[in-house]
Design a protein around this motif. Structure first.
Motif, PDB file in Angstrom:
ATOM      1  N   PHE A  48      16.205   7.868   7.109  1.00 47.33           N
ATOM      2  CA  PHE A  48      15.411   8.157   5.914  1.00 47.33           C
ATOM      3  C   PHE A  48      16.278   8.845   4.862  1.00 47.33           C
ATOM      4  O   PHE A  48      16.210   8.533   3.681  1.00 47.33           O
ATOM      5  N   LEU A 108       0.869  -1.177   0.000  1.00 50.70           N
ATOM      6  CA  LEU A 108       0.000   0.000   0.000  1.00 50.70           C
ATOM      7  C   LEU A 108       0.903   1.223   0.000  1.00 50.70           C
ATOM      8  O   LEU A 108       1.588   1.469   0.978  1.00 50.70           O
ATOM      9  N   ILE A 154      12.556   1.128   8.110  1.00 51.74           N
ATOM     10  CA  ILE A 154      12.592   2.352   7.299  1.00 51.74           C
ATOM     11  C   ILE A 154      13.208   2.039   5.942  1.00 51.74           C
ATOM     12  O   ILE A 154      12.678   2.420   4.898  1.00 51.74           O
ATOM     13  N   LEU A 209       5.353   7.505   7.966  1.00 55.40           N
ATOM     14  CA  LEU A 209       5.747   6.599   6.899  1.00 55.40           C
ATOM     15  C   LEU A 209       6.124   5.229   7.436  1.00 55.40           C
ATOM     16  O   LEU A 209       5.843   4.225   6.810  1.00 55.40           O
ATOM     17  N   TYR A 210       6.773   5.189   8.590  1.00 52.45           N
ATOM     18  CA  TYR A 210       7.227   3.871   9.003  1.00 52.45           C
ATOM     19  C   TYR A 210       6.494   3.323  10.220  1.00 52.45           C
ATOM     20  O   TYR A 210       6.659   2.162  10.556  1.00 52.45           O
ATOM     21  N   LEU A 211       5.695   4.134  10.883  1.00 52.71           N
ATOM     22  CA  LEU A 211       5.013   3.648  12.080  1.00 52.71           C
ATOM     23  C   LEU A 211       3.503   3.551  11.927  1.00 52.71           C
ATOM     24  O   LEU A 211       2.868   2.828  12.656  1.00 52.71           O
ATOM     25  N   CYS A 212       2.971   4.292  10.997  1.00 47.80           N
ATOM     26  CA  CYS A 212       1.522   4.373  10.926  1.00 47.80           C
ATOM     27  C   CYS A 212       0.964   3.121  10.261  1.00 47.80           C
ATOM     28  O   CYS A 212       1.393   2.773   9.174  1.00 47.80           O
ATOM     29  N   PRO A 213       0.053   2.414  10.922  1.00 53.58           N
ATOM     30  CA  PRO A 213      -0.516   1.233  10.268  1.00 53.58           C
ATOM     31  C   PRO A 213      -1.310   1.646   9.036  1.00 53.58           C
ATOM     32  O   PRO A 213      -1.998   2.665   9.044  1.00 53.58           O
ATOM     33  N   ARG A 214      -1.170   0.851   8.008  1.00 54.33           N
ATOM     34  CA  ARG A 214      -1.895   1.184   6.780  1.00 54.33           C
ATOM     35  C   ARG A 214      -3.010   0.183   6.571  1.00 54.33           C
ATOM     36  O   ARG A 214      -2.876  -0.983   6.891  1.00 54.33           O
ATOM     37  N   GLN A 215      -4.080   0.668   6.033  1.00 54.87           N
ATOM     38  CA  GLN A 215      -5.228  -0.172   5.765  1.00 54.87           C
ATOM     39  C   GLN A 215      -5.868   0.327   4.491  1.00 54.87           C
ATOM     40  O   GLN A 215      -6.001   1.532   4.307  1.00 54.87           O
ATOM     41  N   TYR A 243       2.474  -6.212  12.280  1.00 48.55           N
ATOM     42  CA  TYR A 243       3.111  -6.294  10.984  1.00 48.55           C
ATOM     43  C   TYR A 243       2.614  -7.562  10.320  1.00 48.55           C
ATOM     44  O   TYR A 243       2.241  -8.522  10.991  1.00 48.55           O
ATOM     45  N   VAL A 295       8.932  -1.374   5.347  1.00 49.84           N
ATOM     46  CA  VAL A 295       7.946  -2.243   5.983  1.00 49.84           C
ATOM     47  C   VAL A 295       7.183  -1.413   6.995  1.00 49.84           C
ATOM     48  O   VAL A 295       7.779  -0.725   7.809  1.00 49.84           O
ATOM     49  N   TYR A 296       5.879  -1.469   6.911  1.00 49.47           N
ATOM     50  CA  TYR A 296       5.055  -0.648   7.784  1.00 49.47           C
ATOM     51  C   TYR A 296       4.012  -1.535   8.434  1.00 49.47           C
ATOM     52  O   TYR A 296       3.717  -2.614   7.942  1.00 49.47           O
ATOM     53  N   PRO A 297       3.474  -1.108   9.559  1.00 50.73           N
ATOM     54  CA  PRO A 297       2.448  -1.917  10.212  1.00 50.73           C
ATOM     55  C   PRO A 297       1.176  -1.953   9.373  1.00 50.73           C
ATOM     56  O   PRO A 297       0.927  -1.054   8.574  1.00 50.73           O
ATOM     57  N   HIS A 298       0.414  -3.007   9.588  1.00 46.84           N
ATOM     58  CA  HIS A 298      -0.875  -3.113   8.913  1.00 46.84           C
ATOM     59  C   HIS A 298      -1.971  -3.122   9.956  1.00 46.84           C
ATOM     60  O   HIS A 298      -1.802  -3.662  11.030  1.00 46.84           O
ATOM     61  N   GLU A 299      -3.052  -2.512   9.599  1.00 52.69           N
ATOM     62  CA  GLU A 299      -4.196  -2.515  10.499  1.00 52.69           C
ATOM     63  C   GLU A 299      -5.072  -3.701  10.118  1.00 52.69           C
ATOM     64  O   GLU A 299      -5.631  -3.732   9.034  1.00 52.69           O
TER      65      GLU A 299
END
Lengths: 748, 580
Positions: free
Chosen positions: B223, A300, B39, A370-376, B65, B43-47
């Motif tokens: 970054f 995403l 970074i 960019l690197y911490l926000c959960p994406r959905q 994640y 890779v970013y967290p997913h909801e």
């Protein structure tokens, strides 16, 4: 070094001489003089540092040695015999003798001889110069002041003081008379006066001036670069190399083996080749392969930063600037609630724009996002709201239905609870809280009759049988049967006959909770024919389609006497239910079949009157049912409820509502079906009557079509009550409604 | 059925996600390293859809994640480098502790480094992907290039950022890709169109930063590390797409060389080309020396029907774009020393203008103030004593507004000491029903080629107002008539309801013309209302929400309009007072 060596040599020489003297031992004064001379000599040689003299003495020495070699041997023997007082001297002598022997053997090889000599010199360790004239050592000389001697010489003999000590006078005289006095030095050790020679005085002068002792020493000689960068052909020293320089070092071996081991084990790596490719850029996307793309299917991409609007300009249009209130509000708000993260500001020129204080913050927050926000992935509902509105047939096509308010029936002084239309459609009966029932002519809105009944009228119901003209009215705990006499004479007479026709007295009078009675006098004149006395307050009356049976409702909790069915022709009443199933709200007869609908708070029960059993129980999905209406076909039922809903049941389908209609804003008070047209209406406390088109198809597979066609307004809301009852005209597409504003309205 | 029955959270959504802490443990990395890895690898967290299910029944707030992502990280070579670096640090500490200086030297020489090339390639498999994601990279590099050497980050990073941004700007100049600029209170926004991608970046104003304490510069530096790599490769590719030499070289004529050299003495830290580049005034060396660019003409395809219209529209757009690219062609613009040189020189050169500045401001100036052929001079001070007659003295906003309007705006509004017209954001695209500030309308009129006659307009406004008042008066009369009638009726009704006998009197009724259009409208509205009543609950909710949003928008637009009107009125009264 060299100097030292020479002095050492000198000393050894002197010693030898002394030894010789010792052996001779003839004349003391001479000896003393010699000593003195020797001393002076030695001093001279020591301080002048003349190499010539040194070399001379060496030669002499050599010669002496050569000459007296034979004698030496004898001397050694004799010395050993005579006195062993001084071991040192002896040793020296022995060494000397050894040297001599060595020298003899290697006389001609001069270089080697020199080497050997050097070795000799090393052995004579004479760093401190011993006073050789007096052997008492370094003690205060006062200790000897009471003795005639002042110490001992090398041979152990006493050194005697001069016979007469010089006193002050002597001293003075000496000073006055002796021209040498200034160069005389008193030697405490030997208690003798020494007259310094000219050279010695010069030496003292030179030393006092801080010059070199040696006159001939050139202190500014050009320096000879000894250890220079130039590689000499000869070694600096001619020393033979050590043994250790030929065998491998043990320590080094250990170190090397350690390193080797470390390399073997991979602990030490060779020095890395300088890699400069880190900052070098090349065509990374030269070969674009799509194989990696599969990995990115779940990816995403981060949303981009929203672009700035006019309000972010340094010189925005004036309408985007905050007013004082807006600014105060902005400052009060929590940063997360603010619509804008900054206050718009206006600067008259570019040079006045300051740095944005939160610039780094915003960048950092973006990084965090960019690197911490959960994406959905959120599917954006991008619907045209018009598309959401269901496509319904146009109300125009569904005509006829009532559209306008055409008549208002005024006359009641309090809210009109119930209305009913005569089966012919000519008359309208209404019951109100002002204790009267009024009969109206529908077309002219004229009140034909007013009947005072002495109580608030809860319900009125016109007998549906067209050959009868009877009206049932529920007043408090009685149900009155009226004969309004508003029809043909034939009909009136037949209805009178129907009421009085067959009278059968029931067998059990006393136990019956319901009492039938005929009226007399005034009431009879008003048209009231029968009174049916109930034990409790009656809330609703309703007729069977045939017109003979009448049902009355007395809602009360936990009582089985809530519903009665009366047969008017036989003046008989019966209670169909043995048990209470809840608070009964209203009842209705099935228009065709022998079914009976009982609506309690939550559900509608359908009983088969012939079989005397319950056939169905409809769940209304509402909190409190207020009213019920049965479709003239008998297969559909609508229920209005106090929680604003109307539920349409299709009895063939299910016990759940086929459709829930939330048309009203407030409680639904009444519902009604039209007998002929596919219309139904609902009345509500929000003052409106909503007329819906509800086609029921004969084809069982097709569901009914329900379309709201008209919202009729006209009633005024009084005391939070709007429209209380609604009913259709039996033949025309007209609808009557009675309201809390004491009016009845006809919409056509 | 065979096999053990699975327990509750051993399948389904719970197995697809992993919490951050367990991911960190799985990778055997410390938190800072894990952060860096995330970074770099993007890779970013997913909801998760059902958070409670994934969280094994707990509702505690946790970041999740995708397990797949973490597995993917397991095989990353950079992870090994991180571990090596950790070991290196440990060894170095030990060597320092034991005062083994030779070991320290040796270790330092073998300090592990890593490259991010493969990660860039992996994250952006195609060049277009990379271009799409370059916004943040540019913003970050421009920010870092303005940092002083305060120890917040490595000096090399700052220099690299500066180099890359200058290269980027030079590319934009050469390809004339700039489209929009915006002077905001935060900084200057630029938007360029590169290979069909719109790229927006923000450059802070040239001030020293006071570094906040609550910002983790390590995160930013990580970054930046990635972004510099990315930007370098992109620059390389872009330069090669234009047949330019990379790293760039500047064409130098002999006369300018001396000034360059003079400048180089000042900036001897940067290389000569670097300084020349940053001056933004020279053209770049090409691989193939073809000075004339072939104009890409749209090919003509035989088209029919709608396609013709589309084609025409496209052609028109293309023409407009070409015109915009040559906006400042033939203009000679001199920058005074108080204006932001880099930004203005960048913009002016992007649109084909010639630009110069005082020699003492920066190197690379191409002509002098005394040059008679200068057409515009950008000045940002209230007055200017020594003025040449044959040139315009304008404020810097003129340049930015011209770029956004795509035409040369009249200079009168931007003269020295004049109150500037508002500077509008070019990024706002007003849809129907949105509020459009009047300045925008004016610019749009100018774009269409209409001559604004401001004073006339004002007079018109006044007249119109009077007219309006009159009209309103007329309306009032009509209303009064109606009111009177209604009153009569009410009276009658009252009498009726009170049961008094009416004075029976038949008054001739008035024929009221029904407005058929209005009737139809009403009918439609009614129909709609009825249809809305029949909506399902879910749809009704959605519909209500949409309508609420729409209404809010309208409300806001109205508010802005009202504010503007109030402001204008206040201005007018002020003016009138001044006149009196």
């Amino acid at each position: 070094m060299k100097k030292k060596e020479k002095t050492d040599k000198k000393r050894s020489l002197q010693e030898e001489e002394e030894e010789q003297q010792l052996f001779s031992l003839n004349d003391k004064p001479f000896k003393e003089d010699e000593d003195d001379d020797d001393l002076s000599d030695s001093v001279d040689s020591v301080y002048s540092g003349l190499e010539d003299s040194g070399s001379d003495s060496e030669e002499e020495e050599d010669k002496d040695e050569e000459e007296g070699s034979d004698e030496d041997d004898d001397e050694n023997d004799s010395a050993a015999d005579d006195d062993d007082k001084n071991d040192e001297s002896n040793k020296n002598a022995e060494d000397q003798s050894q040297k001599k022997t060595v020298k003899k053997s290697k006389k001609k090889e001069e270089t080697e001889e020199k080497d050997v000599k050097k070795e000799n010199e090393y052995e004579h360790d004479s760093s401190d110069e011993e006073d050789i004239r007096n052997t008492v050592g370094n003690i205060p000389m006062e200790w000897y002041k009471d003795f005639p001697h002042i110490g001992y010489d090398l041979d152990g003999r006493k050194i005697f003081k001069p016979i007469r000590n010089k006193d002050e006078l002597d001293e003075f005289l000496d000073k006055m008379e002796n021209p040498e006095y200034w160069r005389t030095v008193h030697d405490k050790k030997t208690a003798s006066d020494i007259v310094l020679s000219d050279e010695q005085i010069e030496l003292v002068n030179r030393l006092q001036k801080g010059q070199f002792g040696d006159v001939h020493f050139n202190e500014h000689e050009p320096m000879v670069e000894f250890f220079s960068n130039e590689v000499m052909i000869h070694p600096v020293t001619n020393r033979p190399a050590d043994k250790r320089s030929f065998i491998p070092s043990l320590i080094e071996k250990e170190k090397v083996s350690k390193l080797v081991h470390a390399i073997k084990m991979g602990w030490i790596k060779p020095r890395r080749v300088e890699d400069d490719s880190k900052g070098r850029f090349y065509d990374l996307w030269a070969s674009e392969d799509s194989s990696i793309l599969a990995k990115h299917r779940m990816h995403l991409p981060a949303p981009k930063i929203p672009l700035p609007g006019h309000e972010e300009s340094y010189n925005p249009p004036p309408e985007y600037l905050f007013t004082d209130e807006e600014k105060a509000l902005w400052e009060q708000q929590d940063p997360s609630d603010r619509k804008l993260p900054f206050i718009p500001n206006k600067y008259s020129s570019l040079r006045q724009v300051p740095a944005f204080s939160r610039f780094i913050h915003e960048r950092f927050e973006r990084c965090l996002d960019l690197y911490l926000c959960p994406r959905q992935r959120k599917m954006r509902v991008n619907v045209n709201p018009e598309d959401l509105i269901p496509k319904l047939p146009k109300p125009k096509d569904l005509q006829p239905f009532p559209t306008t308010q055409s008549l208002v029936y005024r006359g009641h002084s309090s809210l009109v609870r119930s209305i009913s239309v005569s089966p012919s459609g000519q008359w309208l009966a209404s019951g109100s809280d002002d204790c009267s029932v009024r009969l109206w002519e529908v077309c002219s809105s004229r009140c034909m009759k007013t009947i005072q009944v002495g109580g608030a009228v809860k319900s009125v119901a016109w007998n549906p049988n067209p050959s009868l003209c009877l009206l049932a009215v529920a007043v408090e705990s009685t149900v009155l049967i009226l004969s309004p006499a508003l029809a043909d004479k034939l009909v009136i007479s037949s209805s009178e006959k129907f009421l009085t026709g067959q009278q059968e007295e029931g067998p059990s009078d006393g136990a019956d909770p319901v009492v039938w009675s005929e009226t007399e006098g005034e009431e009879l004149n008003q048209g009231i024919r029968l009174k049916i006395k109930h034990p409790k307050v009656v809330h609703q009356v309703t007729w069977h389609a045939k017109g003979d049976y009448l049902a009355s409702v007395m809602p009360e909790h936990s009582s089985h006497l809530q519903v009665f069915i009366h047969q008017v022709s036989k003046r008989r009443s019966q209670n169909p239910f043995r048990k209470s199933k809840g608070l009964v709200q209203c009842v209705s007869f099935h228009p065709i079949r022998p079914y009976f609908f009982v609506a309690t708070q939550r559900c509608v029960r359908i009983y088969n009157l012939v079989k005397q059993e319950m056939t169905k129980k409809l769940q209304a999905n509402s909190k409190w049912i207020s009213s019920i209406a049965v479709h003239p076909g008998g297969d559909h039922v609508i229920c209005g409820s106090y929680d604003c809903r109307m539920s349409w049941f299709d009895l063939d389908l299910s016990t759940k509502p086929y459709k829930m209609l939330r048309h009203h804003k407030k409680a639904v008070r009444g519902v009604a079906y039209h007998r002929g047209y596919p219309l139904f209406a609902s009345a509500s406390d929000d003052g409106s009557v909503i007329v819906c088109h509800g086609t029921v198809y004969n084809d069982l597979l097709q569901n009914p079509l329900i379309v709201p066609v008209k919202v009729l307004r006209g009633h005024v809301i009084t005391h939070d009550l709007g429209v209380l009852d609604v009913i259709f005209h039996p033949t025309q597409p007209w609808v009557f409604s009675s309201g809390a504003d004491a009016t009845i309205r006809l919409f056509t | 059925m065979g096999g053990l029955q699975k327990k509750k959270f051993e399948r389904g959504a719970a197995t697809n996600y992993i919490t951050r802490n367990s991911a960190r443990k799985k990778l055997q990395l410390s938190l800072p390293d894990f952060r860096r890895l995330c970074i770099l690898k993007g890779v970013y967290p997913h909801e998760p859809k059902h958070k409670k299910k994934v969280n094994k029944g707990s509702t505690a707030p946790r970041t999740f994640y995708l397990l797949k992502d973490i597995r993917f990280l397991l095989h990353e070579p950079v992870v090994h480098k991180f571990r090596e670096y950790k070991i290196f640090v440990r060894k170095l500490k030990r060597a320092y502790g034991k005062t083994e200086w030779s070991a320290v030297e040796r270790l330092k020489e073998n300090k592990p480094t890593y490259k991010l090339d493969h990660i860039v390639k992996e994250r952006y498999p195609t060049f277009i992907d990379a271009l799409r994601d370059i916004d943040d990279a540019l913003c970050m590099c421009f920010l870092f290039s303005t940092f002083a050497r305060t120890g917040k980050c490595h000096v090399q990073t700052i220099q690299l950022c500066r180099r890359l941004t200058v290269e980027w700007m030079n590319y934009v100049i050469t390809s004339r890709a700039l489209r929009k600029v915006f002077l905001s209170i935060k900084g200057i926004y630029y938007q360029a169109e590169v290979m069909g991608q719109l790229i927006t970046w923000l450059v802070p104003y040239q001030f020293s930063h006071d570094h906040p304490t609550d910002v983790d510069y390590r995160v930013m530096a990580t970054f930046t590390e990635l972004y510099t790599t990315l930007l370098g490769f992109i620059n390389f590719k872009l330069y090669h797409s234009l047949n330019l030499v990379y790293p760039p070289k500047v064409h130098v004529t002999m006369e300018t060389l001396s000034s360059f050299l003079h400048g180089c003495k000042l900036f001897n830290k940067l290389s000569i080309t670097g300084v020349k580049l940053s001056a933004l005034s020279g053209s770049l060396a090409r691989v193939v020396s073809t000075e004339e660019e072939e104009e890409a003409k749209l090919d003509q395809f035989p088209a029919e029907g709608e396609d013709v219209e589309k084609m025409e529209a496209r052609e028109k757009e293309q023409k407009q774009l070409e015109a915009q690219k040559k906006l400042f062609d033939g203009l000679k613009i001199f920058l005074n020393r108080e204006v932001p040189r880099e930004s203005l020189a960048f913009i002016i050169r992007c649109f084909g203008g010639q630009v110069s500045w005082d020699k003492s401001v920066s190197i690379g100036s191409t002509f002098d103030v005394t040059d008679e052929t200068i057409t515009h001079q950008i000045v940002d001070r209230p007055n200017f004593d020594k003025q040449y007659i044959n040139r315009y003295y304008v404020q810097p906003q003129w340049v930015y507004d011209c770029v956004n309007a795509k035409i040369l705006l009249p200079v009168e509004d931007y003269f020295l000491g004049v109150t500037l017209p508002p500077h509008l954001s070019p990024f706002v695209e007003e849809k129907e029903g949105d509020y459009v500030p009047p300045e925008k309308l004016r610019i749009m009129a100018l774009q269409r080629g209409e001559k604004p006659a401001q004073e006339q307009e004002e007079e018109d406004d006044e007249e119109e107002e009077e007219d309006e008042e009159e009209e309103e008066g007329g309306d009032d009369e009509v209303d009064e008539e109606e009111k009177a009638e209604e009153k009569n009726l009410k009276k009658m009704e009252e009498q009726k309801s009170q049961g008094k006998s009416l004075q029976v009197k038949v008054t001739p009724g008035k024929v009221r013309a029904e407005n058929p259009a209005r009737l139809e409208q009403e009918e439609k509205a009614e129909e709609k209302r009825l249809a809305i009543m029949m909506m399902k609950k879910k749809e009704k909710y959605l519909y209500d929400k949409i309508m609420f949003g729409k209404k809010r928008k309208v409300r806001e637009a109205n508010k802005l309009a009202a504010k503007r009107k109030a402001h204008d009125d206040a201005e007018k009264t002020k003016k009138k007072k001044a006149r009196k």
